[in-house]
Design an enzyme around this catalytic site. Sequence first.
Site, PDB file in Angstrom:
ATOM      1  N   CYS A   1       0.823  -1.205   0.000  1.00 19.39           N
ATOM      2  CA  CYS A   1       0.000   0.000   0.000  1.00 19.39           C
ATOM      3  C   CYS A   1       0.866   1.266   0.000  1.00 19.39           C
ATOM      4  CB  CYS A   1      -0.974  -0.033   1.174  1.00 19.39           C
ATOM      5  SG  CYS A   1      -2.279   1.184   1.027  1.00 19.39           S
TER       6      CYS A   1
ATOM      7  N   HIS B   1      -3.537  -5.408   1.154  1.00 16.52           N
ATOM      8  CA  HIS B   1      -2.804  -5.647   2.400  1.00 16.52           C
ATOM      9  C   HIS B   1      -2.769  -7.133   2.756  1.00 16.52           C
ATOM     10  CE1 HIS B   1      -2.325  -1.508   4.037  1.00 16.52           C
ATOM     11  NE2 HIS B   1      -3.351  -1.254   3.246  1.00 16.52           N
TER      12      HIS B   1
ATOM     13  N   GLU C   1      -1.094  -8.596   5.005  1.00 16.85           N
ATOM     14  CA  GLU C   1      -1.039  -8.795   6.465  1.00 16.85           C
ATOM     15  C   GLU C   1      -2.432  -8.726   7.096  1.00 16.85           C
ATOM     16  OE1 GLU C   1      -0.449  -6.021   5.003  1.00 16.85           O
ATOM     17  OE2 GLU C   1      -1.063  -4.322   6.238  1.00 16.85           O
TER      18      GLU C   1
END
Lengths: 81, 228
Positions: free
Chosen positions: B86, B203, B205
Site C-alpha cells: 500500500c 494488504h 497482512e
Amino acid sequence: MKVRILVSFKDSVLDPQGQTVRNALHTLGYDAVQDLRQGKVFEVELAGVDRAAAEKLVPEMASKVLANPIIEKYTWSVIED
Amino acid sequence: MKIGVVLFPGSNCDFDTIHAFKEVLGKPTVPLWHKDHDLQGVDAVILPGGFSYGDYLRSGAIARFSPLMQEVREFAAKGRPVLGICNGFQVLLELELLPGAMLRNKNLKFLCRHVSIKVENEKTRFTRKARKGQVLNIPIAHFDGNYYAPPETLKAIEDGGQVAFRYCEPDGSLSEASNVNGSLHSIAGLINKAGNVCGLMPHPERASEKILGSEDGRFILESLVESL
C-alpha cells in the site's frame, strides 16, 4: 527572492478532481467553464540567490521533489525580487 | 532469517505487519526506524502501509527522502528482497524502484474493502506459493491506488511479465467494476525487472489469519519467507 511554482497534471493524465470541480461549477450555472485542471501552488522564499542561480535551482527542486515528472508538469516565475 | 519492517512517521500497518511475520508465520521480525542508517542485518525489508508523513505533497513522496531509504536502495540494488504494501508500494514508486505513479482513485473515494486479485505472475519470490491465475481475497485501504504509467512504460511492464497482481472478479475475470480504483490494466501489484522488488496496494497482512476473514495474504507473505 520569492518564486511561485505551479504543479499540475500533464495533459495526458486524467484529473478526476478537476473534473469534479468543473461539474460543480456547471451545476451552479457557470456554463462558460469548458475545462478545468486542478494543481498545486508553492511559494518559495530563497535567500542568497540571484536570478541566474534561481534558473538552475528552481527547476531542479521542482523536478526532483515538488512534481512527479511521470504524471505532473510545472511552471514557475519570480514573484518578488 | 530476519525480517525488517520500516517505521515511518504516519505508518499505521507497521505493527500488523510485524505481527503477521512474527506471530502468525513465526519468523524473527524487527522494526527498522526510518531515521537510522542501519538495516540490522535483515534478509528482507518490508515497507508497510499507512500515511507516511501524512501523505503530504504526494503519497510516499517525503518518505522517499528518509535516511534509511539510502540503505534500502543499496539493499535492493544488491538483489535483496523488498516488499512494499500500500503506502509502501507508493514509496517504491517515488523511489523509482518500481515504474509508474499513483493517481487518486477513479471515484475520488477512500476505498476500504475486500477485493479479489489475480496472481498474474506466479514465478516470483513473492508469489511462488500461489498458482497462476489464482484469485486471492485481500483487503485494500487507500485513496491513491489508481495506477498510472505512460504507454511505453506500460508496454514494457506487460512484456516483461512485471504485473504480479490484477484486480478481478471473484471468478478471475477482468471487468471495469472489479478494477475498483481505475488502475491502468487493472494493475494491483508490480515486480521489478530483477524480480527482487515487489509492490502491491492490497494488504496481505490484513488477510493472514482466519479471524480476519481471509488467510489468502499468507500466499504472498509465505512465498517471500520461503524464498529467503
